[in-house]
Write a protein that holds these residues in place. Structure first.
Motif, PDB file in Angstrom:
ATOM      1  N   ARG A  65      -0.900 -45.572  16.017  1.00  0.00           N
ATOM      2  CA  ARG A  65      -0.986 -46.102  17.385  1.00  0.00           C
ATOM      3  C   ARG A  65      -1.747 -45.134  18.268  1.00  0.00           C
ATOM      4  NH1 ARG A  65       2.974 -48.388  19.498  1.00  0.00           N
ATOM      5  NH2 ARG A  65       4.291 -48.577  17.668  1.00  0.00           N
ATOM      6  N   ASP A  67      -2.404 -42.566  21.327  1.00  0.00           N
ATOM      7  CA  ASP A  67      -1.651 -41.788  22.300  1.00  0.00           C
ATOM      8  C   ASP A  67      -2.464 -41.530  23.564  1.00  0.00           C
ATOM      9  OD1 ASP A  67      -2.916 -39.839  20.867  1.00  0.00           O
ATOM     10  OD2 ASP A  67      -1.097 -38.945  20.054  1.00  0.00           O
ATOM     11  N   ASN A 160      -8.364 -32.531  -0.737  1.00  0.00           N
ATOM     12  CA  ASN A 160      -8.363 -31.121  -1.132  1.00  0.00           C
ATOM     13  C   ASN A 160      -7.227 -30.753  -2.071  1.00  0.00           C
ATOM     14  OD1 ASN A 160      -6.177 -31.208   0.521  1.00  0.00           O
ATOM     15  ND2 ASN A 160      -6.936 -29.780   2.057  1.00  0.00           N
ATOM     16  N   GLY A 193       1.253 -33.326   4.980  1.00  0.00           N
ATOM     17  CA  GLY A 193       0.525 -33.211   6.245  1.00  0.00           C
ATOM     18  C   GLY A 193       1.397 -33.580   7.427  1.00  0.00           C
ATOM     19  N   VAL A 194       1.401 -32.704   8.427  1.00  0.00           N
ATOM     20  CA  VAL A 194       2.175 -32.963   9.647  1.00  0.00           C
ATOM     21  C   VAL A 194       1.277 -32.843  10.881  1.00  0.00           C
ATOM     22  CG1 VAL A 194       4.443 -32.409   8.690  1.00  0.00           C
ATOM     23  CG2 VAL A 194       3.038 -30.570   9.663  1.00  0.00           C
ATOM     24  N   GLY A 195       0.036 -33.335  10.761  1.00  0.00           N
ATOM     25  CA  GLY A 195      -0.825 -33.480  11.934  1.00  0.00           C
ATOM     26  C   GLY A 195      -0.453 -34.769  12.660  1.00  0.00           C
ATOM     27  N   ALA A 196      -1.307 -35.184  13.585  1.00  0.00           N
ATOM     28  CA  ALA A 196      -1.011 -36.389  14.373  1.00  0.00           C
ATOM     29  C   ALA A 196      -0.737 -37.589  13.467  1.00  0.00           C
ATOM     30  CB  ALA A 196      -2.192 -36.684  15.306  1.00  0.00           C
ATOM     31  N   THR A 197      -1.460 -37.668  12.358  1.00  0.00           N
ATOM     32  CA  THR A 197      -1.286 -38.802  11.445  1.00  0.00           C
ATOM     33  C   THR A 197       0.035 -38.708  10.694  1.00  0.00           C
ATOM     34  OG1 THR A 197      -3.689 -38.930  11.122  1.00  0.00           O
ATOM     35  CG2 THR A 197      -2.300 -40.016   9.486  1.00  0.00           C
ATOM     36  N   GLN A 200       3.079 -39.599  12.716  1.00  0.00           N
ATOM     37  CA  GLN A 200       3.293 -41.037  12.942  1.00  0.00           C
ATOM     38  C   GLN A 200       3.846 -41.715  11.689  1.00  0.00           C
ATOM     39  OE1 GLN A 200      -0.527 -42.442  14.520  1.00  0.00           O
ATOM     40  NE2 GLN A 200       0.213 -42.158  16.603  1.00  0.00           N
ATOM     41  N   ARG A 217       2.782 -27.557   6.198  1.00  0.00           N
ATOM     42  CA  ARG A 217       2.165 -26.227   6.125  1.00  0.00           C
ATOM     43  C   ARG A 217       2.137 -25.598   7.519  1.00  0.00           C
ATOM     44  NH1 ARG A 217      -3.279 -25.914   2.747  1.00  0.00           N
ATOM     45  NH2 ARG A 217      -4.178 -26.839   4.634  1.00  0.00           N
ATOM     46  N   THR A 218       1.209 -26.054   8.381  1.00  0.00           N
ATOM     47  CA  THR A 218       1.144 -25.468   9.726  1.00  0.00           C
ATOM     48  C   THR A 218       1.954 -26.320  10.691  1.00  0.00           C
ATOM     49  OG1 THR A 218      -1.090 -24.738   9.212  1.00  0.00           O
ATOM     50  CG2 THR A 218      -0.426 -24.657  11.522  1.00  0.00           C
ATOM     51  N   ARG A 338      -4.887 -30.138  18.738  1.00  0.00           N
ATOM     52  CA  ARG A 338      -4.460 -31.456  19.191  1.00  0.00           C
ATOM     53  C   ARG A 338      -2.941 -31.537  19.307  1.00  0.00           C
ATOM     54  NH1 ARG A 338      -3.145 -36.560  19.786  1.00  0.00           N
ATOM     55  NH2 ARG A 338      -4.795 -38.094  19.506  1.00  0.00           N
ATOM     56  N   ALA A 388      -1.733 -37.283   4.208  1.00  0.00           N
ATOM     57  CA  ALA A 388      -2.214 -37.294   5.605  1.00  0.00           C
ATOM     58  C   ALA A 388      -2.870 -35.951   5.852  1.00  0.00           C
ATOM     59  CB  ALA A 388      -1.042 -37.528   6.552  1.00  0.00           C
ATOM     60  N   TRP A 504      -8.767 -28.144  12.544  1.00  0.00           N
ATOM     61  CA  TRP A 504     -10.010 -28.916  12.398  1.00  0.00           C
ATOM     62  C   TRP A 504     -10.887 -28.767  13.625  1.00  0.00           C
ATOM     63  CZ3 TRP A 504     -11.578 -32.633  15.723  1.00  0.00           C
ATOM     64  CH2 TRP A 504     -10.643 -33.372  16.428  1.00  0.00           C
TER      65      TRP A 504
HETATM   66  P1  NAP Z   1      -4.982 -32.937  10.805  1.00  0.00           P
HETATM   67  O1  NAP Z   1      -4.592 -32.761  12.196  1.00  0.00           O
HETATM   68  O2  NAP Z   1      -6.102 -32.147  10.262  1.00  0.00           O
HETATM   69  O3  NAP Z   1      -3.682 -32.701   9.925  1.00  0.00           O
HETATM   70  C1  NAP Z   1      -3.754 -32.618   8.517  1.00  0.00           C
HETATM   71  C2  NAP Z   1      -2.439 -32.111   8.016  1.00  0.00           C
HETATM   72  O4  NAP Z   1      -2.492 -32.032   6.602  1.00  0.00           O
HETATM   73  C3  NAP Z   1      -2.120 -30.710   8.523  1.00  0.00           C
HETATM   74  O5  NAP Z   1      -0.729 -30.596   8.688  1.00  0.00           O
HETATM   75  C4  NAP Z   1      -2.604 -29.843   7.360  1.00  0.00           C
HETATM   76  O6  NAP Z   1      -2.027 -28.590   7.306  1.00  0.00           O
HETATM   77  C5  NAP Z   1      -2.152 -30.707   6.211  1.00  0.00           C
HETATM   78  N1  NAP Z   1      -2.823 -30.377   4.964  1.00  0.00           N
HETATM   79  C6  NAP Z   1      -4.120 -30.545   4.652  1.00  0.00           C
HETATM   80  N2  NAP Z   1      -4.349 -30.144   3.399  1.00  0.00           N
HETATM   81  C7  NAP Z   1      -3.164 -29.705   2.916  1.00  0.00           C
HETATM   82  C8  NAP Z   1      -2.753 -29.145   1.686  1.00  0.00           C
HETATM   83  N3  NAP Z   1      -3.605 -28.985   0.676  1.00  0.00           N
HETATM   84  N4  NAP Z   1      -1.455 -28.796   1.532  1.00  0.00           N
HETATM   85  C9  NAP Z   1      -0.580 -28.968   2.552  1.00  0.00           C
HETATM   86  N5  NAP Z   1      -0.901 -29.488   3.746  1.00  0.00           N
HETATM   87  C10 NAP Z   1      -2.190 -29.845   3.913  1.00  0.00           C
HETATM   88  O7  NAP Z   1      -5.342 -34.474  10.479  1.00  0.00           O
HETATM   89  P2  NAP Z   1      -4.679 -35.789  11.106  1.00  0.00           P
HETATM   90  O8  NAP Z   1      -3.219 -35.676  11.195  1.00  0.00           O
HETATM   91  O9  NAP Z   1      -5.246 -36.934  10.338  1.00  0.00           O
HETATM   92  O10 NAP Z   1      -5.245 -35.822  12.559  1.00  0.00           O
HETATM   93  C11 NAP Z   1      -6.635 -35.614  12.805  1.00  0.00           C
HETATM   94  C12 NAP Z   1      -6.949 -36.050  14.201  1.00  0.00           C
HETATM   95  O11 NAP Z   1      -7.017 -37.473  14.243  1.00  0.00           O
HETATM   96  C13 NAP Z   1      -5.918 -35.702  15.239  1.00  0.00           C
HETATM   97  O12 NAP Z   1      -5.994 -34.358  15.624  1.00  0.00           O
HETATM   98  C14 NAP Z   1      -6.272 -36.676  16.321  1.00  0.00           C
HETATM   99  O13 NAP Z   1      -7.364 -36.234  17.077  1.00  0.00           O
HETATM  100  C15 NAP Z   1      -6.661 -37.908  15.520  1.00  0.00           C
HETATM  101  N6  NAP Z   1      -5.507 -38.825  15.438  1.00  0.00           N
HETATM  102  C16 NAP Z   1      -5.203 -39.509  16.562  1.00  0.00           C
HETATM  103  C17 NAP Z   1      -4.122 -40.340  16.560  1.00  0.00           C
HETATM  104  C18 NAP Z   1      -3.810 -41.077  17.824  1.00  0.00           C
HETATM  105  O14 NAP Z   1      -4.613 -41.245  18.687  1.00  0.00           O
HETATM  106  N7  NAP Z   1      -2.635 -41.497  17.998  1.00  0.00           N
HETATM  107  C19 NAP Z   1      -3.333 -40.479  15.437  1.00  0.00           C
HETATM  108  C20 NAP Z   1      -3.681 -39.774  14.295  1.00  0.00           C
HETATM  109  C21 NAP Z   1      -4.775 -38.934  14.299  1.00  0.00           C
HETATM  110  P3  NAP Z   1      -2.802 -27.336   7.963  1.00  0.00           P
HETATM  111  O15 NAP Z   1      -2.782 -27.591   9.437  1.00  0.00           O
HETATM  112  O16 NAP Z   1      -2.047 -26.168   7.512  1.00  0.00           O
HETATM  113  O17 NAP Z   1      -4.206 -27.373   7.401  1.00  0.00           O
END
Ligand code: NAP
Length: 545
Positions: A65, A67, A160, A193-197, A200, A217-218, A338, A388, A504
């Motif tokens: 969704r 944000d 990766n 993965g515990v980024g924005a995706t 959710q 991880r982070t 982010r 994610a 990123w």
């Molecule tokens: P991200 O922010 O890059 O998060 C990726 C996650 O995967 C991080 O927790 C990362 O850990 C982890 N990861 C990657 N490789 C790994 C591995 N080999 N082992 C363990 N953990 C690993 O990507 P995202 O969550 O897809 O978000 C990307 C961007 O998309 C957001 O910052 C935002 O701008 C956008 N987005 C927006 C929305 C929205 O508008 N609502 C929703 C989703 C995404 P590390 O941090 O340690 O690398």
């Protein structure tokens, strides 16, 4: 893949001749197609997806969704297009967003010029003819004057982790989650993965999965979202603000409706606390994007705000030290990466069927037939794995295509050495390649994407119009113009704390990628002004012939 001089690059194989090829049919691509067509150009759009939507077509994972508030994510160039659509809630979900983009496509009659399910594989500039040959995986060879990329900032998924193909259960990337969904009931599900995706996904599937294991991880700062359903009266109220939003959004620091309203130095500690609390309670990104701008520049201010958010997170984690150690950031500052909004994400970890595995010091070694294996040999047996793991942001969408400019130079090679652009709108060495959502323009980091993408596509439209009206045919940034923009970008970026955080935002999630703050962070309003000035001054950073 065809080379610049190979047979596929010969104009003789051409299947279609147009004035502009637009890559991508998401938020930017749809509007770019519309604008160029309105200008009388013959345009062909391509998208590898099965329909319109771009990121909103691919990212169909549970819980996807906005944000950004829905009413600021819309296009503002046409009042009736804006007002004839109504959101059901403040932060709508992916299905509704996709419906909105269908609505826009139908209203503007865009579909007839878009070829879906078609991936652009190569684009070669033919210097003698001053034209691009664009190749697709469906056999198209399109001869075009302009090649406009609207391929998205976050559209090249990062893959990766070794061994994905050996898993005997179901494995999906969130960026290509099946449209029909996955049956998670009673199954052992792992999310990496515990980024924005990831956030959710995790908060959405925890109740459905038999057992959920999260590999983190982070840690990530998070803010709780308040997402009221909209009544007709609410919809009417925000629609009445159309003129105000159109006047405001393009000029704020982040392209949101709100801006930094307070100066840290002018406030007492009590006032600061009140402002932080109020913006936190707003349930939006206000604490990040409309409290104190000093958080991006001043370490002391950032430390205080970071601790405010950490305390909020710790409270919700109810003193559980494992959860706190794994989920609460300790070594980087709030807002320098982010900040996702979430709904009950932290509380998810109190559920009996959810386990949190900290992979910071014990990384994932590989995926095996049975599940995920960590470096110390621990095996987590799973039925479903959801990755994610993020994106090769900014550059990945174009470096995965064989883009060749003057003298056969390769964009992947150029950006592999150093990520340089001119205002994120063009690249020296690549005449008539015009770009949106690439590095060195404001983008997903610190920008409401639709605000930025409208401005970038509008600038490109004007640049093409100006060129044609002067009887010229090519536009390309000069080396000097590009140097000046890169220097300016660096000066702005290095003054911020964003520069110090691994994420990123810096490309540091992709091994070997040159480090640079990817998004321009001088502010959306300032960036816009610089782009406007560039055009008004006769494009001094560009060679136009
Ligand atoms: P991200 O922010 O890059 O998060 C990726 C996650 O995967 C991080 O927790 C990362 O850990 C982890 N990861 C990657 N490789 C790994 C591995 N080999 N082992 C363990 N953990 C690993 O990507 P995202 O969550 O897809 O978000 C990307 C961007 O998309 C957001 O910052 C935002 O701008 C956008 N987005 C927006 C929305 C929205 O508008 N609502 C929703 C989703 C995404 P590390 O941090 O340690 O690398």
């Amino acid at each position: 893949m065809a080379s610049a001089t190979g047979p596929a690059a010969q104009a003789g194989n051409v299947t279609e001749e147009v004035d502009a090829v637009v890559l991508g049919a998401g938020v930017a691509g749809l509007y770019q197609l519309h604008q160029l067509r309105e200008q009388g150009l013959r345009v062909r759009s391509f998208d590898a997806a099965g329909d319109v939507g771009g990121t909103w077509w691919w990212n169909r994972y549970p819980g996807a969704r906005f944000d950004s508030e829905g009413y600021i994510y819309q296009y503002l160039f046409d009042e009736s297009l804006y007002k004839d659509w109504a959101w059901s809630q403040k932060f709508p979900g992916q299905p509704e967003i996709e419906q909105w983009l269908h609505y826009v496509t139908d209203r503007l009659d865009l579909r007839k010029d878009i070829r879906f399910g078609t991936r652009v594989t190569a684009a070669h500039y033919d210097e003698d003819r001053g034209r691009w040959l664009v190749h697709t995986d469906q056999g198209d060879v399109v001869d075009t004057q302009f090649f406009v990329s609207c391929a998205g900032m976050l559209s090249a998924p990062l893959k990766n982790i070794e061994g994905t193909e050996s898993f005997r259960g179901e494995l999906v990337f969130t960026s290509s989650y099946p449209a029909h969904g996955l049956d998670l009931a009673g199954r052992r599900v792992g999310v990496v993965g515990v980024g924005a995706t990831g956030i959710q996904v995790i908060q959405t599937i925890a109740a459905e999965a038999g057992h959920l294991t999260v590999f983190a991880r982070t840690p990530q700062y998070v803010l709780p979202m308040k997402n009221p359903a909209y009544t007709e009266a609410d919809q009417q109220r925000y629609k009445e603000r159309f003129g105000e939003l159109r006047a405001t959004l393009p000029h704020t620091f982040t392209g949101f409706e709100y801006d930094f309203e307070h100066a840290w130095a002018d406030c007492s500690p009590q006032q600061r606390e009140t402002i932080l609390e109020e913006t936190y309670q707003d349930g939006s990104l206000k604490l990040w994007l409309a409290s104190f701008g000093e958080m991006f520049f001043d370490q002391g201010v950032n430390d205080t705000i970071s601790e405010f958010v950490r305390n909020k997170m710790r409270e919700r984690l109810r003193g559980d030290q494992h959860l706190i150690d794994t989920l609460v950031p300790a070594d980087y500052g709030f807002g320098t990466h982010r900040v996702p909004l979430e709904n009950g994400y932290l509380e998810t970890y109190h559920r009996d069927n959810v386990d949190l595995v900290n992979v910071r010091n014990n990384p994932i070694a590989q995926i095996r037939a049975e599940g995920i294996e960590l470096s110390d040999g621990t095996l987590h047996e799973l039925d479903v794995i959801i990755l994610a793991t993020g994106f090769d942001a900014g550059t990945g969408s174009l470096t995965r295509i064989d883009v060749r400019g003057r003298d056969g130079r390769s964009l992947a090679d150029d950006w592999g050495r150093d990520i340089r652009t001119t205002m994120g709108l063009a690249k020296h060495g690549y005449p008539n390649l015009l770009t949106t959502a690439v590095p060195l323009a404001p983008s997903a980091a610190l920008c409401n994407m639709t605000t930025c993408l409208q401005q970038q596509t509008e600038w490109i439209t004007s640049a093409i119009r100006d060129l044609r009206s002067e009887g010229k045919t090519t536009i390309e940034p000069t080396a000097r113009g590009e140097d000046a923009w890169v220097d300016h970008h660096e000066e702005v970026a290095s003054a911020t704390l964003v520069h110090n955080t691994t994420s990123w935002y810096l490309g540091s999630n992709v091994p070997g990628k040159p480090r640079r703050v990817l998004s321009y962070i001088g502010g959306v309003g300032m960036y816009r002004q610089k782009c406007t000035d560039e055009a008004a001054d006769g494009y001094p950073s560009f060679a136009r012939t």
